[in-house]
Design a protein around this motif. Structure first.
Motif, PDB file in Angstrom:
ATOM      1  N   LEU A  29       0.816  -1.204   0.000  1.00 51.67           N
ATOM      2  CA  LEU A  29       0.000   0.000   0.000  1.00 51.67           C
ATOM      3  C   LEU A  29       0.850   1.254   0.000  1.00 51.67           C
ATOM      4  CD1 LEU A  29      -2.795  -0.985   2.540  1.00 51.67           C
ATOM      5  CD2 LEU A  29      -2.736  -1.280   0.057  1.00 51.67           C
ATOM      6  N   ARG A  30       1.947   1.242   0.742  1.00 46.64           N
ATOM      7  CA  ARG A  30       2.822   2.412   0.767  1.00 46.64           C
ATOM      8  C   ARG A  30       3.402   2.690  -0.605  1.00 46.64           C
ATOM      9  NH1 ARG A  30       4.102   0.302   5.977  1.00 46.64           N
ATOM     10  NH2 ARG A  30       5.848  -0.902   5.166  1.00 46.64           N
ATOM     11  N   VAL A  31       3.769   1.613  -1.312  1.00 50.18           N
ATOM     12  CA  VAL A  31       4.311   1.776  -2.666  1.00 50.18           C
ATOM     13  C   VAL A  31       3.246   2.335  -3.594  1.00 50.18           C
ATOM     14  CG1 VAL A  31       5.217   0.545  -4.669  1.00 50.18           C
ATOM     15  CG2 VAL A  31       6.050  -0.027  -2.389  1.00 50.18           C
ATOM     16  N   ARG A  32       2.045   1.760  -3.561  1.00 49.21           N
ATOM     17  CA  ARG A  32       0.975   2.227  -4.442  1.00 49.21           C
ATOM     18  C   ARG A  32       0.602   3.672  -4.138  1.00 49.21           C
ATOM     19  NH1 ARG A  32       2.760  -1.285  -6.673  1.00 49.21           N
ATOM     20  NH2 ARG A  32       1.836  -3.257  -7.329  1.00 49.21           N
ATOM     21  N   ALA A  33       0.476   4.006  -2.858  1.00 50.71           N
ATOM     22  CA  ALA A  33       0.125   5.373  -2.490  1.00 50.71           C
ATOM     23  C   ALA A  33       1.193   6.354  -2.953  1.00 50.71           C
ATOM     24  CB  ALA A  33      -0.071   5.473  -0.977  1.00 50.71           C
ATOM     25  N   SER A  34       2.458   5.972  -2.804  1.00 51.57           N
ATOM     26  CA  SER A  34       3.552   6.838  -3.248  1.00 51.57           C
ATOM     27  C   SER A  34       3.504   7.058  -4.756  1.00 51.57           C
ATOM     28  CB  SER A  34       4.902   6.227  -2.859  1.00 51.57           C
ATOM     29  OG  SER A  34       5.970   6.990  -3.368  1.00 51.57           O
ATOM     30  N   MET A  35       3.241   5.994  -5.507  1.00 52.58           N
ATOM     31  CA  MET A  35       3.135   6.115  -6.958  1.00 52.58           C
ATOM     32  C   MET A  35       2.014   7.069  -7.354  1.00 52.58           C
ATOM     33  SD  MET A  35       3.615   2.125  -8.093  1.00 52.58           S
ATOM     34  CE  MET A  35       3.050   2.457  -9.751  1.00 52.58           C
ATOM     35  N   ILE A  36       0.854   6.919  -6.710  1.00 53.70           N
ATOM     36  CA  ILE A  36      -0.295   7.763  -7.030  1.00 53.70           C
ATOM     37  C   ILE A  36      -0.007   9.218  -6.683  1.00 53.70           C
ATOM     38  CG2 ILE A  36      -2.685   8.270  -6.392  1.00 53.70           C
ATOM     39  CD1 ILE A  36      -3.075   5.222  -6.045  1.00 53.70           C
ATOM     40  N   ASN A  37       0.612   9.457  -5.527  1.00 56.03           N
ATOM     41  CA  ASN A  37       0.887  10.824  -5.100  1.00 56.03           C
ATOM     42  C   ASN A  37       1.854  11.545  -6.028  1.00 56.03           C
ATOM     43  OD1 ASN A  37      -0.735  11.223  -2.803  1.00 56.03           O
ATOM     44  ND2 ASN A  37       0.664  10.041  -1.523  1.00 56.03           N
ATOM     45  N   GLN A  38       2.633  10.790  -6.785  1.00 57.10           N
ATOM     46  CA  GLN A  38       3.594  11.409  -7.707  1.00 57.10           C
ATOM     47  C   GLN A  38       3.002  11.692  -9.088  1.00 57.10           C
ATOM     48  OE1 GLN A  38       7.739   9.694  -7.439  1.00 57.10           O
ATOM     49  NE2 GLN A  38       6.745   8.341  -5.954  1.00 57.10           N
ATOM     50  N   ILE A  39       1.752  11.295  -9.302  1.00 58.30           N
ATOM     51  CA  ILE A  39       1.087  11.598 -10.569  1.00 58.30           C
ATOM     52  C   ILE A  39       0.517  13.009 -10.485  1.00 58.30           C
ATOM     53  CG2 ILE A  39      -0.787  10.966 -12.141  1.00 58.30           C
ATOM     54  CD1 ILE A  39      -0.545   8.097 -11.078  1.00 58.30           C
ATOM     55  N   PRO A  40       0.902  13.907 -11.396  1.00 58.89           N
ATOM     56  CA  PRO A  40       0.372  15.273 -11.339  1.00 58.89           C
ATOM     57  C   PRO A  40      -1.110  15.310 -11.687  1.00 58.89           C
ATOM     58  CG  PRO A  40       1.672  14.955 -13.334  1.00 58.89           C
ATOM     59  CD  PRO A  40       1.852  13.708 -12.516  1.00 58.89           C
ATOM     60  N   GLY A  41      -1.855  16.105 -10.963  1.00 63.70           N
ATOM     61  CA  GLY A  41      -3.267  16.261 -11.255  1.00 63.70           C
ATOM     62  C   GLY A  41      -4.134  15.237 -10.568  1.00 63.70           C
ATOM     63  N   PRO A  42      -5.450  15.358 -10.747  1.00 59.26           N
ATOM     64  CA  PRO A  42      -6.386  14.424 -10.114  1.00 59.26           C
ATOM     65  C   PRO A  42      -6.284  13.023 -10.706  1.00 59.26           C
ATOM     66  CG  PRO A  42      -7.550  15.893 -11.603  1.00 59.26           C
ATOM     67  CD  PRO A  42      -6.147  16.403 -11.521  1.00 59.26           C
ATOM     68  N   VAL A  43      -6.517  12.026  -9.879  1.00 58.70           N
ATOM     69  CA  VAL A  43      -6.383  10.628 -10.277  1.00 58.70           C
ATOM     70  C   VAL A  43      -7.696   9.881 -10.020  1.00 58.70           C
ATOM     71  CG1 VAL A  43      -5.227   8.438  -9.765  1.00 58.70           C
ATOM     72  CG2 VAL A  43      -3.901  10.560  -9.862  1.00 58.70           C
ATOM     73  N   LEU A  44      -8.102   9.094 -10.995  1.00 57.23           N
ATOM     74  CA  LEU A  44      -9.196   8.145 -10.816  1.00 57.23           C
ATOM     75  C   LEU A  44      -8.552   6.779 -10.633  1.00 57.23           C
ATOM     76  CD1 LEU A  44     -12.332   7.663 -10.997  1.00 57.23           C
ATOM     77  CD2 LEU A  44     -11.936   7.087 -13.406  1.00 57.23           C
ATOM     78  N   ALA A  45      -8.705   6.190  -9.465  1.00 60.36           N
ATOM     79  CA  ALA A  45      -8.051   4.910  -9.159  1.00 60.36           C
ATOM     80  C   ALA A  45      -8.947   3.755  -9.594  1.00 60.36           C
ATOM     81  CB  ALA A  45      -7.753   4.815  -7.670  1.00 60.36           C
ATOM     82  N   VAL A  46      -8.376   2.861 -10.411  1.00 59.74           N
ATOM     83  CA  VAL A  46      -9.116   1.719 -10.937  1.00 59.74           C
ATOM     84  C   VAL A  46      -8.456   0.436 -10.457  1.00 59.74           C
ATOM     85  CG1 VAL A  46      -9.971   0.560 -13.011  1.00 59.74           C
ATOM     86  CG2 VAL A  46      -9.718   3.061 -12.990  1.00 59.74           C
ATOM     87  N   GLY A  47      -9.247  -0.481  -9.921  1.00 63.85           N
ATOM     88  CA  GLY A  47      -8.695  -1.741  -9.435  1.00 63.85           C
ATOM     89  C   GLY A  47      -9.498  -2.921  -9.918  1.00 63.85           C
ATOM     90  N   HIS A  48      -8.792  -3.999 -10.303  1.00 66.44           N
ATOM     91  CA  HIS A  48      -9.446  -5.245 -10.698  1.00 66.44           C
ATOM     92  C   HIS A  48      -9.123  -6.319  -9.670  1.00 66.44           C
ATOM     93  CE1 HIS A  48      -9.061  -9.268 -12.774  1.00 66.44           C
ATOM     94  NE2 HIS A  48     -10.352  -8.997 -12.931  1.00 66.44           N
ATOM     95  N   SER A  49     -10.129  -7.105  -9.297  1.00 71.98           N
ATOM     96  CA  SER A  49      -9.939  -8.252  -8.419  1.00 71.98           C
ATOM     97  C   SER A  49      -9.314  -7.826  -7.087  1.00 71.98           C
ATOM     98  CB  SER A  49      -9.079  -9.302  -9.140  1.00 71.98           C
ATOM     99  OG  SER A  49      -9.097 -10.541  -8.460  1.00 71.98           O
ATOM    100  N   TYR A  50      -8.162  -8.414  -6.729  1.00 71.34           N
ATOM    101  CA  TYR A  50      -7.436  -8.047  -5.509  1.00 71.34           C
ATOM    102  C   TYR A  50      -7.021  -6.582  -5.541  1.00 71.34           C
ATOM    103  CZ  TYR A  50      -3.394  -7.968  -2.297  1.00 71.34           C
ATOM    104  OH  TYR A  50      -2.509  -7.659  -1.303  1.00 71.34           O
ATOM    105  N   GLY A  51      -6.856  -6.038  -6.760  1.00 72.24           N
ATOM    106  CA  GLY A  51      -6.510  -4.623  -6.902  1.00 72.24           C
ATOM    107  C   GLY A  51      -7.565  -3.710  -6.314  1.00 72.24           C
TER     108      GLY A  51
END
Length: 220
Positions: A29-51
């Motif tokens: 989760l820390r890795v995923r959150a860090s990746m998302i926070n480094q994307i400029p602008g608003p993010v729509l998070a999409v997850g499949h299955s365990y994602g």
């Protein structure tokens, strides 16, 4: 063409796949959150299955996510275990097809359990609406998941504070259509039911893309 190809002009970012089984939520989760926070602008998070469980738990650690899309995905509430969710499903046959293996943890010869879907049962469980040759490729190249991932309590869910959308496969015998639908309803998601298996983003890419673009339009 897949779902990614059907969203022209949209920013796309793909992370490297983990090579080791996921044993616990928090490090991932820390890795995923860090990746998302480094994307400029608003993010729509999409997850499949365990994602779906990953975005449910990672997004509260971010500051730029504006919505969630669950594609045949888990959307657990705080304190829930994925293993218990699958076990209560009347549609899922996942547990009848799992094979257990061991993988090393640490340097002391310790091992932990990881699971794979029996390749001979993969199509029936996971990809029933794909041609057999295509399903065989996925079955033989599947990545294991640590059994511990099904036994860790979920944290405070992102869907309690963000709008969400859900694409539910009506013939999902992996996660289980019934529990996927129930979780989406509980999250207050805008639900679209799509005829298909657990991999509707492959078998029904246009329908899944419509759900994602609907979410983009709503949060944009």
């Amino acid at each position: 063409m897949g779902v990614r190809d059907r969203a022209p002009g949209r920013r796309r970012r793909a992370g490297a796949r983990d090579r080791q089984p996921a044993a616990r939520y928090q490090p991932r989760l820390r890795v995923r959150a860090s990746m998302i926070n480094q994307i400029p602008g608003p993010v729509l998070a999409v997850g499949h299955s365990y994602g779906g469980a990953v975005i449910t738990n990672a997004v509260p650690k971010t500051r730029n996510v504006v919505g969630l899309v669950y594609v045949a995905a888990f959307a657990p509430d705080e304190g829930e275990l994925l293993g218990e969710i699958v076990a209560r499903s009347k549609d899922s046959v996942l547990t009848t097809a799992l094979q257990e293996y061991q993988y090393p943890v640490g340097d002391g010869g310790e091992t932990a359990v990881e699971v794979l879907i029996d390749a001979a049962k993969f199509r029936a469980v996971f990809t029933a609406d794909l041609p057999q040759p295509q399903s065989d490729v996925y079955g033989l190249s599947q990545r294991p998941i640590a059994a511990g991932a099904f036994a860790e309590k979920s944290g405070p869910p992102a869907w309690k504070n963000l709008p969400s959308w859900a694409a539910v496969g009506t013939a999902d015998t992996a996660a289980g259509s019934d529990v996927v639908r129930e979780m989406a309803q509980r999250a207050g998601a805008d639900i679209t039911e799509i005829e298909g298996s657990h991999v509707i983003m492959i078998s029904q890419p246009d329908a899944v893309t419509e759900v994602i673009l609907k979410a983009v339009a709503a949060v944009g």
